[in-house]
Design a protein around this motif. Structure first.
Motif, short mmCIF file in Angstrom:
data_model
loop_
_atom_site.label_atom_id
_atom_site.label_comp_id
_atom_site.label_asym_id
_atom_site.label_seq_id
_atom_site.Cartn_x
_atom_site.Cartn_y
_atom_site.Cartn_z
N VAL A 1 1.41 -18.24 -6.66
CA VAL A 1 2.02 -16.92 -6.75
C VAL A 1 2.05 -16.44 -8.20
CG1 VAL A 1 4.13 -15.58 -6.36
CG2 VAL A 1 3.42 -17.33 -4.70
N PRO A 2 1.56 -15.23 -8.48
CA PRO A 2 1.62 -14.72 -9.86
C PRO A 2 3.06 -14.49 -10.31
CG PRO A 2 0.94 -12.99 -8.34
CD PRO A 2 0.95 -14.27 -7.55
N LYS A 3 3.25 -14.51 -11.61
CA LYS A 3 4.59 -14.30 -12.16
C LYS A 3 4.95 -12.81 -12.13
CE LYS A 3 4.65 -18.32 -15.23
NZ LYS A 3 3.47 -18.94 -14.64
N PRO A 4 6.24 -12.50 -12.06
CA PRO A 4 6.66 -11.09 -12.07
C PRO A 4 6.12 -10.36 -13.30
CG PRO A 4 8.50 -12.50 -11.48
CD PRO A 4 7.39 -13.41 -11.89
N GLY A 5 5.56 -9.20 -13.08
CA GLY A 5 5.04 -8.39 -14.18
C GLY A 5 3.61 -8.70 -14.57
N ASP A 6 3.01 -9.74 -13.98
CA ASP A 6 1.63 -10.09 -14.35
C ASP A 6 0.61 -9.06 -13.86
OD1 ASP A 6 2.39 -12.34 -15.67
OD2 ASP A 6 1.62 -13.79 -14.21
N VAL A 7 0.92 -8.40 -12.75
CA VAL A 7 -0.04 -7.48 -12.13
C VAL A 7 0.58 -6.09 -12.05
CG1 VAL A 7 -1.43 -6.98 -10.10
CG2 VAL A 7 -1.04 -9.36 -10.78
N THR A 8 -0.16 -5.10 -12.52
CA THR A 8 0.29 -3.71 -12.44
C THR A 8 -0.27 -3.07 -11.17
OG1 THR A 8 0.31 -3.52 -14.85
CG2 THR A 8 0.30 -1.47 -13.59
N ALA A 9 0.59 -2.44 -10.41
CA ALA A 9 0.18 -1.84 -9.14
C ALA A 9 -0.47 -0.48 -9.37
CB ALA A 9 1.38 -1.69 -8.22
N SER A 10 -1.54 -0.22 -8.63
CA SER A 10 -2.16 1.10 -8.59
C SER A 10 -2.85 1.24 -7.24
CB SER A 10 -3.16 1.29 -9.73
OG SER A 10 -4.19 0.32 -9.68
N GLU A 11 -2.87 2.44 -6.72
CA GLU A 11 -3.39 2.67 -5.37
C GLU A 11 -4.82 2.16 -5.23
OE1 GLU A 11 -2.97 3.78 -1.42
OE2 GLU A 11 -1.47 3.71 -3.02
N GLY A 12 -5.03 1.31 -4.21
CA GLY A 12 -6.36 0.78 -3.93
C GLY A 12 -6.71 -0.49 -4.69
N LYS A 13 -5.86 -0.93 -5.59
CA LYS A 13 -6.15 -2.13 -6.38
C LYS A 13 -6.13 -3.37 -5.50
CE LYS A 13 -4.81 -4.36 -10.74
NZ LYS A 13 -3.93 -4.23 -11.93
N VAL A 14 -7.11 -4.27 -5.70
CA VAL A 14 -7.22 -5.49 -4.91
C VAL A 14 -7.09 -6.69 -5.85
CG1 VAL A 14 -8.65 -6.86 -3.35
CG2 VAL A 14 -8.74 -4.35 -3.27
N VAL A 15 -6.23 -7.63 -5.48
CA VAL A 15 -6.02 -8.84 -6.27
C VAL A 15 -6.12 -10.05 -5.34
CG1 VAL A 15 -4.42 -10.14 -7.73
CG2 VAL A 15 -4.54 -7.65 -7.92
N ALA A 16 -6.94 -11.02 -5.72
CA ALA A 16 -7.08 -12.24 -4.93
C ALA A 16 -6.03 -13.25 -5.37
CB ALA A 16 -8.48 -12.83 -5.12
N VAL A 17 -5.30 -13.78 -4.40
CA VAL A 17 -4.32 -14.83 -4.64
C VAL A 17 -4.62 -15.95 -3.65
CG1 VAL A 17 -1.89 -15.47 -4.75
CG2 VAL A 17 -2.59 -13.13 -5.34
N HIS A 18 -5.15 -17.07 -4.19
CA HIS A 18 -5.60 -18.17 -3.34
C HIS A 18 -6.66 -17.62 -2.37
CE1 HIS A 18 -5.19 -21.45 -0.24
NE2 HIS A 18 -5.20 -22.19 -1.35
N ALA A 19 -6.47 -17.76 -1.08
CA ALA A 19 -7.47 -17.29 -0.11
C ALA A 19 -7.15 -15.90 0.43
CB ALA A 19 -7.58 -18.28 1.04
N LEU A 20 -6.17 -15.24 -0.16
CA LEU A 20 -5.74 -13.94 0.34
C LEU A 20 -6.12 -12.84 -0.64
CD1 LEU A 20 -2.13 -14.85 1.53
CD2 LEU A 20 -4.23 -14.88 2.87
N ASP A 21 -6.57 -11.72 -0.10
CA ASP A 21 -6.73 -10.50 -0.90
C ASP A 21 -5.53 -9.60 -0.63
OD1 ASP A 21 -9.10 -11.33 -1.93
OD2 ASP A 21 -10.36 -9.86 -0.90
N PHE A 22 -4.83 -9.24 -1.69
CA PHE A 22 -3.73 -8.28 -1.59
C PHE A 22 -4.22 -6.94 -2.10
CE2 PHE A 22 -1.41 -12.23 -1.46
CZ PHE A 22 -0.28 -11.97 -0.70
N THR A 23 -4.00 -5.90 -1.32
CA THR A 23 -4.38 -4.54 -1.72
C THR A 23 -3.13 -3.69 -1.82
OG1 THR A 23 -6.51 -4.74 -0.58
CG2 THR A 23 -5.76 -2.51 -1.13
#
Length: 295
Positions: free
Chosen positions: A249-271
């Motif tokens: 799990v990424p740490k709080p604040g590591d990822v900035t949210a924006s519409e349509g952004k995709v981030v891979a975490v382990h085997a999951l893609d979070f959009t």
């Protein structure tokens, strides 16, 4: 009989002004009584109910002003759509807003509460009562109702509690908090991987999935699955068996949210879409090949 018109004219004017004053006084009394009746009748009904009534369960237009009702409705919608973990969400969901208490006497009713209502200003009414009348003054409550006049009469525009608390401010703060948490990838991923770590909670991870979700097996065969597809829980179970845990799990604040952004975490893609992070892909091929991150 001679009538002195010069005397009648001033007398008529005096009577006319007296009538106007009487009408205004009657209207003023009626307005004041309507304010008191709004709060009194509400509590008579509220305290006669066998179950706690939440702030969002009042009939539309019956009690809140349009502005306050919009805040209450927004809170309900945000909780329904964005609060997907196990935290309690919803203004006053852990107690009784109108009694300013989490617990009250089981036998409490309008009479036993020693309910009293008084006008404290042109548009404010104070309601006082005791939620545990047998246990003394420590359980006394006072709520100030700020009223506004609308087409259908007086309505509640805010509720002021002790210690400077305001219903409007608390609603706005909770709504902002729900939105902020939904924008935090660490929060969404944290819940998902927490559920993956407990076999009895796999179905709760489904709350964070956007459907149809793309699921790829270990051979690279991908399928769009709906919520009721039995293979979905099988995929989540396989993911859990392949070491998906909180260390990814990424740490709080590591990822900035924006519409349509995709981030891979382990085997999951979070959009990030529709104001929140959602799982849009489960790729079991990545599960076995990813090294465990450094603590």
């Amino acid at each position: 009989m001679n009538i002195n018109k010069k005397r009648l004219l001033p007398l008529g004017m005096v009577l006319f002004l007296f009538a106007i004053a009487a009408l205004l006084a009657d209207k003023s009394w009626s307005e004041k009584q309507q304010q008191l009746d709004l709060i009194t009748n509400f509590y008579k009904d509220h305290l006669a109910r066998p179950e706690t009534r939440q702030a969002s369960q009042l009939p539309t237009g019956s009690f809140y002003s349009r502005e306050l009702e919009a805040l209450v409705d927004a809170n309900l919608q945000l909780c329904d759509s964005l609060s997907r973990g196990d935290d309690i969400c919803g203004y006053g969901a852990d107690g009784d807003v109108f009694l300013d208490a989490q617990e009250v006497s089981p036998s409490l009713d309008y009479e036993r509460a020693h309910f009293n209502v008084t006008r404290s200003g042109e548009d404010t009414v104070d309601a006082s009562f005791n939620v545990y009348p047998d246990m003394g003054s420590a359980y006394e409550r006072q709520i100030r109702y700020v009223l506004v006049q609308e087409e259908n009469g007086w309505r509640v525009n805010d509720m002021l509690f002790g210690q400077g608390r305001s219903m409007r401010q608390e609603l706005q703060k909770e709504n902002e908090t729900v939105l902020a948490r939904a924008r935090e990838l660490s929060d969404a991923a944290g819940w998902v991987f927490n559920y993956l770590g407990n076999e009895d909670m796999l179905d709760r991870a489904v709350r964070f999935i956007a459907f149809p979700v793309q699921v790829c097996d270990q051979y690279g065969i991908c399928t769009a699955m709906k919520r009721d597809d039995p293979r979905l829980l099988q995929a989540l179970d396989a993911l859990a068996d392949n070491g998906a845990d909180m260390s990814f799990v990424p740490k709080p604040g590591d990822v900035t949210a924006s519409e349509g952004k995709v981030v891979a975490v382990h085997a999951l893609d979070f959009t990030f879409q529709n104001k929140a992070w959602w799982v849009t892909k489960i790729d079991l091929r990545r599960a076995a090949s990813l090294p465990r991150p450094n603590p």
